[in-house]
Write an enzyme that holds these catalytic residues in place. Structure first.
Site, PDB file in Angstrom:
ATOM      1  N   HIS A 245       0.849  -1.186   0.000  1.00 33.79           N
ATOM      2  CA  HIS A 245       0.000   0.000   0.000  1.00 33.79           C
ATOM      3  C   HIS A 245       0.880   1.230   0.000  1.00 33.79           C
ATOM      4  O   HIS A 245       1.952   1.227   0.625  1.00 33.79           O
ATOM      5  CB  HIS A 245      -0.894   0.007   1.250  1.00 33.79           C
ATOM      6  CG  HIS A 245      -2.057   0.931   1.115  1.00 33.79           C
ATOM      7  ND1 HIS A 245      -1.968   2.264   1.402  1.00 33.79           N
ATOM      8  CD2 HIS A 245      -3.314   0.703   0.691  1.00 33.79           C
ATOM      9  CE1 HIS A 245      -3.147   2.821   1.170  1.00 33.79           C
ATOM     10  NE2 HIS A 245      -3.973   1.911   0.736  1.00 33.79           N
TER      11      HIS A 245
ATOM     12  N   ASP B 258      -7.967  -5.577   0.377  1.00 35.83           N
ATOM     13  CA  ASP B 258      -8.443  -6.425  -0.713  1.00 35.83           C
ATOM     14  C   ASP B 258      -8.022  -7.879  -0.576  1.00 35.83           C
ATOM     15  O   ASP B 258      -8.507  -8.734  -1.304  1.00 35.83           O
ATOM     16  CB  ASP B 258      -7.936  -5.878  -2.054  1.00 35.83           C
ATOM     17  CG  ASP B 258      -8.652  -4.607  -2.422  1.00 35.83           C
ATOM     18  OD1 ASP B 258      -9.847  -4.524  -2.132  1.00 35.83           O
ATOM     19  OD2 ASP B 258      -8.015  -3.696  -2.960  1.00 35.83           O
TER      20      ASP B 258
HETATM   21  N1  ACO Z   1       4.031  -7.625  -4.738  1.00 34.77           N
HETATM   22  C1  ACO Z   1       5.368  -7.620  -4.940  1.00 34.77           C
HETATM   23  N2  ACO Z   1       6.149  -6.538  -4.775  1.00 34.77           N
HETATM   24  C2  ACO Z   1       5.548  -5.408  -4.399  1.00 34.77           C
HETATM   25  C3  ACO Z   1       4.150  -5.326  -4.171  1.00 34.77           C
HETATM   26  C4  ACO Z   1       3.384  -6.498  -4.351  1.00 34.77           C
HETATM   27  N3  ACO Z   1       2.063  -6.491  -4.147  1.00 34.77           N
HETATM   28  N4  ACO Z   1       3.814  -4.081  -3.817  1.00 34.77           N
HETATM   29  C5  ACO Z   1       4.957  -3.379  -3.813  1.00 34.77           C
HETATM   30  N5  ACO Z   1       6.005  -4.180  -4.163  1.00 34.77           N
HETATM   31  C6  ACO Z   1       7.431  -3.802  -4.202  1.00 34.77           C
HETATM   32  C7  ACO Z   1       7.745  -2.958  -5.434  1.00 34.77           C
HETATM   33  O1  ACO Z   1       8.146  -3.754  -6.517  1.00 34.77           O
HETATM   34  C8  ACO Z   1       8.869  -2.081  -4.916  1.00 34.77           C
HETATM   35  O2  ACO Z   1      10.035  -2.864  -4.852  1.00 34.77           O
HETATM   36  P1  ACO Z   1      11.496  -2.169  -5.111  1.00 34.77           P
HETATM   37  O3  ACO Z   1      11.666  -1.170  -4.000  1.00 34.77           O
HETATM   38  O4  ACO Z   1      12.457  -3.297  -5.058  1.00 34.77           O
HETATM   39  O5  ACO Z   1      11.423  -1.531  -6.471  1.00 34.77           O
HETATM   40  C9  ACO Z   1       8.476  -1.810  -3.462  1.00 34.77           C
HETATM   41  O6  ACO Z   1       7.678  -2.957  -3.084  1.00 34.77           O
HETATM   42  C10 ACO Z   1       7.671  -0.527  -3.272  1.00 34.77           C
HETATM   43  O7  ACO Z   1       6.516  -0.598  -4.096  1.00 34.77           O
HETATM   44  P2  ACO Z   1       5.945   0.555  -5.002  1.00 34.77           P
HETATM   45  O8  ACO Z   1       5.365  -0.049  -6.222  1.00 34.77           O
HETATM   46  O9  ACO Z   1       6.982   1.626  -5.155  1.00 34.77           O
HETATM   47  O10 ACO Z   1       4.809   1.079  -4.048  1.00 34.77           O
HETATM   48  P3  ACO Z   1       3.597   2.019  -4.462  1.00 34.77           P
HETATM   49  O11 ACO Z   1       3.250   2.791  -3.249  1.00 34.77           O
HETATM   50  O12 ACO Z   1       3.907   2.800  -5.695  1.00 34.77           O
HETATM   51  O13 ACO Z   1       2.428   0.998  -4.837  1.00 34.77           O
HETATM   52  C11 ACO Z   1       0.572  -0.464  -4.672  1.00 34.77           C
HETATM   53  C12 ACO Z   1       1.414   0.630  -3.962  1.00 34.77           C
HETATM   54  C13 ACO Z   1       0.147   0.023  -6.059  1.00 34.77           C
HETATM   55  C14 ACO Z   1      -0.669  -0.717  -3.824  1.00 34.77           C
HETATM   56  C15 ACO Z   1       1.439  -1.742  -4.798  1.00 34.77           C
HETATM   57  O14 ACO Z   1       1.823  -2.191  -3.506  1.00 34.77           O
HETATM   58  C16 ACO Z   1       0.678  -2.864  -5.530  1.00 34.77           C
HETATM   59  O15 ACO Z   1       0.670  -2.881  -6.760  1.00 34.77           O
HETATM   60  N6  ACO Z   1       0.050  -3.818  -4.765  1.00 34.77           N
HETATM   61  C17 ACO Z   1      -0.731  -4.879  -5.389  1.00 34.77           C
HETATM   62  C18 ACO Z   1      -2.088  -4.349  -5.832  1.00 34.77           C
HETATM   63  C19 ACO Z   1      -3.014  -4.090  -4.662  1.00 34.77           C
HETATM   64  O16 ACO Z   1      -3.193  -4.930  -3.773  1.00 34.77           O
HETATM   65  N7  ACO Z   1      -3.656  -2.912  -4.692  1.00 34.77           N
HETATM   66  C20 ACO Z   1      -4.667  -2.535  -3.688  1.00 34.77           C
HETATM   67  C21 ACO Z   1      -4.207  -1.363  -2.884  1.00 34.77           C
HETATM   68  S1  ACO Z   1      -5.382  -1.024  -1.635  1.00 34.77           S
HETATM   69  C22 ACO Z   1      -6.631  -0.264  -2.462  1.00 34.77           C
HETATM   70  O17 ACO Z   1      -6.511   0.402  -3.438  1.00 34.77           O
HETATM   71  C23 ACO Z   1      -7.939  -0.503  -1.910  1.00 34.77           C
END
Ligand code: ACO
Length: 434
Positions: free
Chosen positions: A313, A371
């Site tokens: 998140h 979720d």
């Molecule tokens: N699985 C694997 N790796 C992940 C995940 C994940 N679900 N989420 C983040 N990471 C990793 C990224 O690859 C990144 O790694 P790095 O530092 O080595 O490059 C690090 O964790 C930070 O992640 P970001 O993508 O920079 O975080 P951001 O804040 O931009 O994204 C998001 C947040 C979009 C929610 C992301 O965690 C994601 O895509 N999660 C899966 C989708 C999801 O569950 N969304 C629901 C969110 S809650 C809602 O909207 C109700």
């Protein structure tokens, strides 16, 4: 918002004069540096794609402490509202700022119940869609189309119009979501039954048929009410910011909320509940619990493009408090339906356990979000996977409209208009032109 004791000073290595910027404090949470005069004073913009460090507005509705894993609606902890509250009282709270007293609560419930029907013409509009259309495509259209039916409440500058539009949207979304489901499966639409609770009514419109009485199961009714409370608002997330930006042009509330529905659909946002269940389904087909380790290796491999859906998140760097509550609800619903041994739930728990012990997730502070379990609860209730995000949209509508109305009432409100750093071609001539 009040001026903090300190100021921020921005200095430049090229000898340009440094400038001072005021710092403001909210009631809780990080202070903000006011950069509104930066461009006028320096000719420079700030650069923050994805709004990683940018507060786009001031708001008194919802507060998240991402490090603590705390969520407050108007100051009330989400756990207390989920355990002792009711969704419509929560709507009242989000819209008006305080929980209703007994009379205000009764009046508000009655008011919303009086608006649950949609114009009969709406079903003809719905019938233009293919039966297999994704419900979020249908919902984007239906919510936007409401503006064509309520010309009497589309002036966003009129507080009475804003108030009645809020009630109409909250009241009609369950009817529209249920209609889009019934249409897809070819069953007759069920008209709302206003003697039922908000969630009981939704269950009946979804699963009732005109030829039989429908008895609402109180455990499922309560579970659904809790799902609605947990999804009601979440400060300046992508869909809420979309509603604010869309509404900042002065467009009507139905159009602005339709934009929110469209944004919510994406798998990085509200579409994650659907994507999460599909992911669990894929692992199940690969061989179930024994394959979790293999799947995790794919997730950790940056070249695979596979993410652990329902994890991570932007704001929470701790367990999402809504995920904890959703897990409790999941246990209650599965027990009620005799599905304690549901393989999907067991698989989800195993995925969660492995992820929480794995350094990849621990070092990045990736925890389950709301979720992760909501899809399992919804599926157990009988809601089809492609409708999960529609249910989320239904519940979030109050947050969108509360935030939109707050923005319009804010004396500092302006049309939202981000700037850019241009990296394309400078001016050049078309061949033959001078
Ligand atoms: N699985 C694997 N790796 C992940 C995940 C994940 N679900 N989420 C983040 N990471 C990793 C990224 O690859 C990144 O790694 P790095 O530092 O080595 O490059 C690090 O964790 C930070 O992640 P970001 O993508 O920079 O975080 P951001 O804040 O931009 O994204 C998001 C947040 C979009 C929610 C992301 O965690 C994601 O895509 N999660 C899966 C989708 C999801 O569950 N969304 C629901 C969110 S809650 C809602 O909207 C109700």
């Amino acid at each position: 918002m009040k001026l903090a004791d300190n100021k921020a000073t921005l200095s430049f290595s090229n000898g340009s004069p440094s400038i001072e910027m005021p710092v403001y404090s909210g009631s809780i949470g990080p202070d903000v540096i006011d950069i509104r005069k930066l461009y006028g004073q320096t000719g420079m913009f700030t650069y923050d794609p994805g709004f990683l460090s940018t507060a786009s507005c001031q708001s008194a509705i919802t507060f998240i402490d991402g490090d603590k894993g705390e969520l407050l609606y108007r100051g009330y902890p989400i756990e207390q509202l989920a355990n002792h509250g009711d969704y419509l009282d929560t709507c009242y709270l989000l819209l008006k700022g305080d929980l209703p007293d007994a009379k205000q609560s009764t009046d508000f419930h009655k008011l919303v119940n009086n608006h649950t029907m949609v114009n009969e013409q709406m079903q003809f509009f719905l019938r233009g869609f293919r039966r297999d259309a994704h419900p979020m495509a249908v919902m984007t259209g239906l919510v936007g189309a409401l503006s064509a039916f309520y010309h009497d409440s589309t002036d966003i500058t009129n507080p009475e119009h804003r108030e009645i539009s809020a009630i109409r949207l909250i009241a009609k979304l369950p009817t529209l979501v249920a209609m889009s489901y019934k249409y897809g499966i070819g069953q007759p639409f069920m008209y709302p039954q206003n003697s039922l609770s908000y969630s009981g009514n939704f269950l009946r419109m979804m699963f009732g048929v005109p030829c039989e009485d429908y008895v609402v199961n109180p455990v499922l009714e309560r579970a659904l009410d809790r799902i609605f409370i947990l999804h009601a608002d979440h400060e300046q997330n992508a869909s809420t910011s979309t509603v604010r930006l869309c509404g900042s042009s002065g467009t009507n509330p139905f159009a602005a909320v339709a934009a929110g529905v469209a944004c919510l659909w994406g798998p990085a946002h509200g579409g994650a509940n659907e994507a999460c269940l599909k992911m669990l389904d894929d692992i199940q087909r690969m061989g179930g619990i024994s394959k979790v380790g293999e799947f995790m290796e794919q997730v950790k491999d940056k070249n695979s493009g596979v993410k652990l859906m329902g994890f991570g998140h932007r704001v929470y760097k701790n367990y999402d408090p809504r995920a904890k509550l959703m897990q409790e609800t999941c246990n209650e619903v599965l027990a009620e339906l005799g599905l304690e041994n549901d393989p999907m739930f067991k698989l989800a728990k195993q995925v969660e356990k492995i992820a929480l012990e794995d350094d990849y997730f621990v070092s990045r502070k990736l925890y389950p979000n709301v979720d992760f379990y909501s899809g399992i609860v919804q599926r157990a209730i009988g809601i089809p996977v492609n409708l999960f995000t529609g249910v989320f949209a239904l519940a979030r509508t109050v947050g969108w409209i509360a935030q939109l109305n707050e923005m319009i009432g804010d004396p500092e409100y302006k049309i939202g208009r981000p700037r850019q750093m241009f990296t394309g071609s400078p001016r050049r001539n078309v061949p033959g032109a001078k």
